[in-house]
Design an enzyme around this catalytic site. Structure first.
Site, mmCIF file in Angstrom:
data_model
loop_
_atom_site.group_PDB
_atom_site.id
_atom_site.type_symbol
_atom_site.label_atom_id
_atom_site.label_comp_id
_atom_site.label_asym_id
_atom_site.label_seq_id
_atom_site.Cartn_x
_atom_site.Cartn_y
_atom_site.Cartn_z
ATOM 1 N N SER A 162 -2.140 -20.766 0.875
ATOM 2 C CA SER A 162 -1.044 -20.766 1.829
ATOM 3 C C SER A 162 -0.941 -22.122 2.529
ATOM 4 O O SER A 162 -0.761 -23.148 1.868
ATOM 5 C CB SER A 162 -1.227 -19.609 2.816
ATOM 6 O OG SER A 162 -0.061 -19.365 3.549
ATOM 7 N N ASP A 256 6.197 -12.667 -2.432
ATOM 8 C CA ASP A 256 5.736 -13.615 -1.424
ATOM 9 C C ASP A 256 6.898 -14.533 -1.046
ATOM 10 O O ASP A 256 7.572 -15.070 -1.932
ATOM 11 C CB ASP A 256 4.585 -14.440 -2.014
ATOM 12 C CG ASP A 256 3.940 -15.374 -0.997
ATOM 13 O OD1 ASP A 256 4.467 -15.549 0.108
ATOM 14 O OD2 ASP A 256 2.886 -15.953 -1.342
ATOM 15 N N HIS A 286 1.745 -11.842 -0.530
ATOM 16 C CA HIS A 286 0.998 -12.949 0.060
ATOM 17 C C HIS A 286 -0.354 -12.441 0.572
ATOM 18 O O HIS A 286 -0.448 -11.367 1.153
ATOM 19 C CB HIS A 286 1.795 -13.543 1.215
ATOM 20 C CG HIS A 286 1.249 -14.825 1.740
ATOM 21 N ND1 HIS A 286 1.562 -16.055 1.186
ATOM 22 C CD2 HIS A 286 0.402 -15.094 2.760
ATOM 23 C CE1 HIS A 286 0.945 -17.002 1.850
ATOM 24 N NE2 HIS A 286 0.222 -16.452 2.813
#
Length: 313
Positions: A162, A256, A286
């Site tokens: 991320s 995501d 995610h």
């Protein structure tokens, strides 16, 4: 394909808690909430870990080094091991060594390498470029102290998930442009690389799939401050030239918000002549990579990352 049933179970459980969204909290409240969630997840342990204080501009940070199971005495009686510098996720705002410990240990054990987990300073207290500078300083420190850590500086990788994936991509740009350290491989797990938030998946997957568009926008605002969202070191997708960067594995999740920008970055790396493989996990959300005990696909993704690290290093 439809949402994976394991992902649906987690989302249903979180919905029952009916807590406030992260962007409705202060940064300190969001960090505490995330830490509580992290303690609920099954953890993986490495053979040994050791914290090191690393000087950075304006202070010090901690780098926690994990040695894989099967390596005695921190590897000092064996040949130097390859090393992965890991940059945790959390939107540059939440997350720390404790919340990312299990992922670092899992990667160390699965890939058979040392993993140096970086506790970079967080935003909004420390906006861009401070977290990036911390991460770059940590990579330089690992390379400079390779002998003390019993690692091979010529088998060095950088990775993150991320926000950490975006930081890893930017560290590779810095290393290329500033003459080192020599990074052999980059592991980018659903990386945040587009401060403009301009790709379709950001809105299409922006609600009901754990990470929302509103939360991610709050993260970006915390990180960028007054910076240009198209600054290539904040948003590597806007770098004019991606040639000469390390080989890469980019992992994405179907549901995501960051899916499209991660895949676009992988494609741009490929077009620039970089050996880059992009792997999408259908049905996933995610965060799945850091929850391999909950998601079968998370276990597969960690194993895929480990195979790529072993092959590259």
């Amino acid at each position: 394909m439809p949402l994976d049933p394991q992902a649906q179970v987690l989302l249903d459980q979180l919905a029952m808690l009916d807590g406030p969204a992260l962007e409705q909290l202060t940064p300190d409240e969001a960090r505490a909430s995330f830490k509580v969630f992290s303690t609920m997840l099954p953890a993986t342990e490495a053979a040994r870990r050791q914290d090191h204080r690393v000087p950075v501009e304006g202070g010090e940070i901690t780098v926690r080094v994990h040695w894989p199971i099967g390596v005695d005495d921190a590897g000092r009686d064996t040949e130097p091991l390859p090393v992965l510098v890991w940059l945790h996720g959390g939107g540059w705002t939440i997350g720390d060594l404790d919340t990312s410990d299990s992922t670092a240990a899992d990667l160390a054990n699965s890939a058979g390498c040392v993993v140096a987990n970086v506790d970079y300073r967080l935003s909004p207290e420390h906006p861009f470029p401070t977290p990036l500078r911390d991460c770059y300083a940590a990579v330089q420190w690992v390379a400079d102290h390779a002998a003390d850590l019993a690692v091979d500086p010529h088998r060095l990788a950088v990775g993150g998930d991320s926000a950490g994936g975006g930081l890893a991509a930017a560290v590779c740009l810095l290393a290329r442009d500033q003459g080192g350290p020599a990074i052999r491989f980059q592991l980018l797990v659903y990386p945040a690389v587009d401060g403009r938030r301009s790709y379709p998946s950001f809105r299409a997957n922006g609600e009901a799939y754990l990470l929302t568009a509103d939360t991610m926008s709050w993260f970006w605002d915390n990180y960028l401050g007054d910076a240009d969202p198209e600054d290539p070191l904040a948003s590597p997708l806007y770098a004019p030239d991606l040639g000469g960067l390390p080989d890469a594995l980019v992992l994405t999740a179907e549901f995501d918000p960051l899916r499209d920008e991660g895949e676009a970055y992988g494609e741009r790396l490929h077009q620039a002549g970089v050996i880059a493989h992009t792997s999408r996990y259908d049905g996933m959300i995610h965060g799945f990579f850091v929850m391999p005990a909950i998601f079968d696909a998370g276990r597969k993704a960690v194993d895929e990352a480990a195979r790529a690290l072993r092959a590259a290093l």
